[in-house]
Design an enzyme around this catalytic site. Sequence first.
Site, PDB file in Angstrom:
ATOM      1  N   ASN A 273       8.635  75.834 -13.609  1.00 40.87           N
ATOM      2  CA  ASN A 273       7.257  75.367 -13.479  1.00 40.87           C
ATOM      3  C   ASN A 273       6.436  76.189 -12.481  1.00 40.87           C
ATOM      4  O   ASN A 273       5.374  75.758 -12.029  1.00 40.87           O
ATOM      5  CB  ASN A 273       7.214  73.876 -13.100  1.00 40.87           C
ATOM      6  CG  ASN A 273       7.822  73.584 -11.723  1.00 40.87           C
ATOM      7  OD1 ASN A 273       8.018  74.482 -10.912  1.00 40.87           O
ATOM      8  ND2 ASN A 273       8.125  72.321 -11.464  1.00 40.87           N
ATOM      9  N   ASP A 274       6.926  77.383 -12.125  1.00 42.09           N
ATOM     10  CA  ASP A 274       6.225  78.193 -11.129  1.00 42.09           C
ATOM     11  C   ASP A 274       4.791  78.505 -11.547  1.00 42.09           C
ATOM     12  O   ASP A 274       3.891  78.590 -10.719  1.00 42.09           O
ATOM     13  CB  ASP A 274       6.979  79.497 -10.874  1.00 42.09           C
ATOM     14  CG  ASP A 274       8.279  79.276 -10.113  1.00 42.09           C
ATOM     15  OD1 ASP A 274       8.553  78.109  -9.746  1.00 42.09           O
ATOM     16  OD2 ASP A 274       9.012  80.246  -9.891  1.00 42.09           O
TER      17      ASP A 274
ATOM     18  N   GLY B 173       5.861  78.901  -5.569  1.00 38.94           N
ATOM     19  CA  GLY B 173       6.795  78.251  -6.477  1.00 38.94           C
ATOM     20  C   GLY B 173       7.530  77.047  -5.937  1.00 38.94           C
ATOM     21  O   GLY B 173       8.301  76.418  -6.663  1.00 38.94           O
TER      22      GLY B 173
ATOM     23  N   GLU C  29      -6.605  62.072  10.392  1.00 44.04           N
ATOM     24  CA  GLU C  29      -6.821  63.312  11.129  1.00 44.04           C
ATOM     25  C   GLU C  29      -8.180  63.220  11.823  1.00 44.04           C
ATOM     26  O   GLU C  29      -9.227  63.342  11.195  1.00 44.04           O
ATOM     27  CB  GLU C  29      -6.791  64.523  10.192  1.00 44.04           C
ATOM     28  CG  GLU C  29      -6.971  65.834  10.943  1.00 44.04           C
ATOM     29  CD  GLU C  29      -7.182  67.032  10.023  1.00 44.04           C
ATOM     30  OE1 GLU C  29      -6.809  68.148  10.424  1.00 44.04           O
ATOM     31  OE2 GLU C  29      -7.737  66.845   8.919  1.00 44.04           O
TER      32      GLU C  29
ATOM     33  N   ASP D 144      -6.590  63.189   5.434  1.00 44.36           N
ATOM     34  CA  ASP D 144      -7.171  64.464   5.861  1.00 44.36           C
ATOM     35  C   ASP D 144      -8.630  64.274   6.285  1.00 44.36           C
ATOM     36  O   ASP D 144      -9.357  63.462   5.714  1.00 44.36           O
ATOM     37  CB  ASP D 144      -7.083  65.442   4.680  1.00 44.36           C
ATOM     38  CG  ASP D 144      -7.564  66.829   5.028  1.00 44.36           C
ATOM     39  OD1 ASP D 144      -6.922  67.469   5.870  1.00 44.36           O
ATOM     40  OD2 ASP D 144      -8.577  67.267   4.452  1.00 44.36           O
TER      41      ASP D 144
ATOM     42  N   ASN E 124      11.964  76.055  -3.945  1.00 44.48           N
ATOM     43  CA  ASN E 124      11.702  76.145  -5.383  1.00 44.48           C
ATOM     44  C   ASN E 124      12.892  75.564  -6.139  1.00 44.48           C
ATOM     45  O   ASN E 124      13.863  76.259  -6.431  1.00 44.48           O
ATOM     46  CB  ASN E 124      11.463  77.602  -5.782  1.00 44.48           C
ATOM     47  CG  ASN E 124      10.997  77.752  -7.212  1.00 44.48           C
ATOM     48  OD1 ASN E 124      10.989  76.794  -7.971  1.00 44.48           O
ATOM     49  ND2 ASN E 124      10.600  78.952  -7.581  1.00 44.48           N
TER      50      ASN E 124
END
Length: 608
Positions: free
Chosen positions: A134-135, A154, A350, A321, A129
Site C-alpha cells: 500500500n506504499d 511507506g 495543543e 492539533d 512499513n
Amino acid sequence: MKKALLLLLFSIATYAQIDKVEPPFWWSDMNLSDVQIMFYGNNIAQNEVTVSNGIIIKGIQKTENPNYVFVTIDTKNVSPQNIVFTFKNGKKSFTKNYELKQRKENSRFRESYNSSDVMYLLMPDRFANGNPNNDSHPSVTEKNNRDLPGGRHGGDIEGIIKNINYIHELGATAIWSTPLCEDNDERYSYHTYGQSDVYKIDPRYGTNEDYLRMSQELHKKGMKNIMDYVTNHWGWKHWMINDLPTRDWIHQFPEFTNSNYRMTTQFDINASKRDAEHCMDGWFVKSMPDLNQSNPLVLNYLTQNAIWWIEYADLDGFRVDTYSYNDKEGISNWTKAITDEYPHFNIVGEVWMNDQAQMAYWQKDSKIGAIQNFNSYLPSVMDFTLHEAISSTFNEDQATWDKGIIKVYQNFTNDFLYPNIDNILTFIENHDTQRFNHLYPDFKKYQLAMTLLATVRGIPQIYYGSEIGMAGNKDKGDADIRQDFPGGWNGDKNNAFTASGRTDFQKKYFDFTAKLLNWRKNKSVIHSGKTTHYIPENNVYIYFRYDEKETVMVIINNNPEKQTIKTNRFLENIKNYTSGKDILGNASFDLKNDISIEGKSALVLELK
C-alpha cells in the site's frame, strides 16, 4: 420500447445519485441522539425527504448549495436497525439505506489516558512499513518515494501493529499517532495534517478496518489508542473545499490571509478585534483552509465526526492539533459535546504558549478563564513551558539567578495556576520541535531529562526514536526531525525494534529508558502523589513525590562536578525514613549521612 426504458432507468440513476453520506452510519443509545446526516449529490436539495420505521425527522436544512441537504433525526430510544430515507421530487424518487448499529457495552463510560500512562508519539509514515503493497495508491496523488526526505516513505498501520510489542517493552502504555485520515496533497502529505477526507483512513496507511484492528491489538496489551484530531483546518484537497456547503464553511477573505499566530489575542482585553479575528480566522498555512466553528453546521459536523471515530475505532483519547487557533466558543462547545458523550474521555489540546497563566487559561474550569466567563472544557493542555526550560537548562553548567536547573524549578512554582496539574502533558520534544538528542548529543543529559520527565507530575510523552538515540536538526527542515525508524523497512542496516538488532549505542539508550518507564508503570506515588521541591543549590534540583504509602526522592545534578548533598536540609520530607534505594543503579544510601552524586547524573531513591 426497450430504448425508452433504458433512457428512463438512466435518468432515474443519474437523478438518484448520492455521492456521500456522513456520518456513514450511527449508533443507537447515544447521548447525542439527534444526529444530523449530510447527504451530498447533484441537486439533492430539490427533493423532499422522508424516513421509514416511524423515525422522527427533527429538521431538514438546505443551504445555498443545492448539492447538500442536512437531515436531523431523533434516535432516542430507537433500537439498532436499518432505516430507509426516501428522496422524492414530483413523481421521481429514490431511497438510501442507513444503519443504526448496536453500541458497545459501557461505551459511554470508557476509560481514557491519565497520569499513570506514558504516551508514545509516532509518525506512521516514518515508523515502520508493515505492508509494502500500500506504499502508493491509485486514489491519492503522491506516490512513495523514500529517497525524498519530505516524501511518502511507506510507513503504515500494519507497521505500528507489528511493533506494538516493542512499544510495550519500552514501558509506554499509549500510542499517539499523528493523523491517519486521508491527505491528498501533491507534496508533503506524509504528516497528514492537511486531511482530504475525515471519515477515511489514508489508503497508504491502510483501511478503517486496519485502524480498528490497531485499537484491538493495543487493548490486548492493556495499551491505549489516542487519535490526533484536527478541528482548526482541513487540507485544500478535501473533497468539500471545491464544492462548499456554505460560503462560510471556511473563513474567507478578499485575499489570502494567514493567521497572525498571536493566540494571546483570544483573551487579551486590550487586543483589537481585527487582530483577534486574524488569529482565529486566518489560515494556518496556504494549503490548509480554516474551518469556521462558529457555523453550526460545521461545528456539528466536526462533533459528530469525532464521536464517530471514538465509537467506531474504540478510541481511548484525543490530542487536538492547534487547539487555541479555533473559534474560542466553538471549540469549547465541541469539547463539551465530546466529554458529555464520554464523561471519562481525556482530550489534550495543543496550546503552544510560553506562559503558564496563558496555557492554564485553556484547561477546563480554569479560574483565569472564569474571569472572562470562559470555560474551554478541555481536560488537558501541553506543558510547553517545561519543554522550553528543558531545551536549554542541561547545557547551562554554571547556575546563575536565571540559568541552569533553576528554570525547571521555576516552571513548577506556577503549578497553582492549573485547575488539574496532574492532567497536563509533559514532554522534552515532539514532531514540531528540535530533536532532544540534537540539542544534547550526550547520553548523560538524556538521562537527566528522561528521569525528570518520568518522575514529575503530569502525563509524560516521548517521541519515537529518542529512546534509541535518534537525532535530527529542525534547521534542515521538518523531515530531519521525522526520520525513518531503523528497522522499519526491509533492507535497513539494523533493526532497532529487536534487542539483537540494536547497536551498542541504541541499546544504551533503550535499556535506560525501558528500565525507567517500566518502573513508573506501577508507581501511584508518581502518578498522583504530591510534590515538594527545594530551591536548587549548585545546579542541583531535589524534589520529593509522596503519598500516604510511599515517598520517592529525586536528585537531578545538572552540575558537571560531583556534588555532596546534606540530607538534614530535607528532613521535612525524609521524616523517619532511614535509607533510599536508587531504582536506576540499585545502590542504597544511608539518609543519616551525606549523599554524593556524580556530575550530570540523577538518583531516584525509593525511601525505606
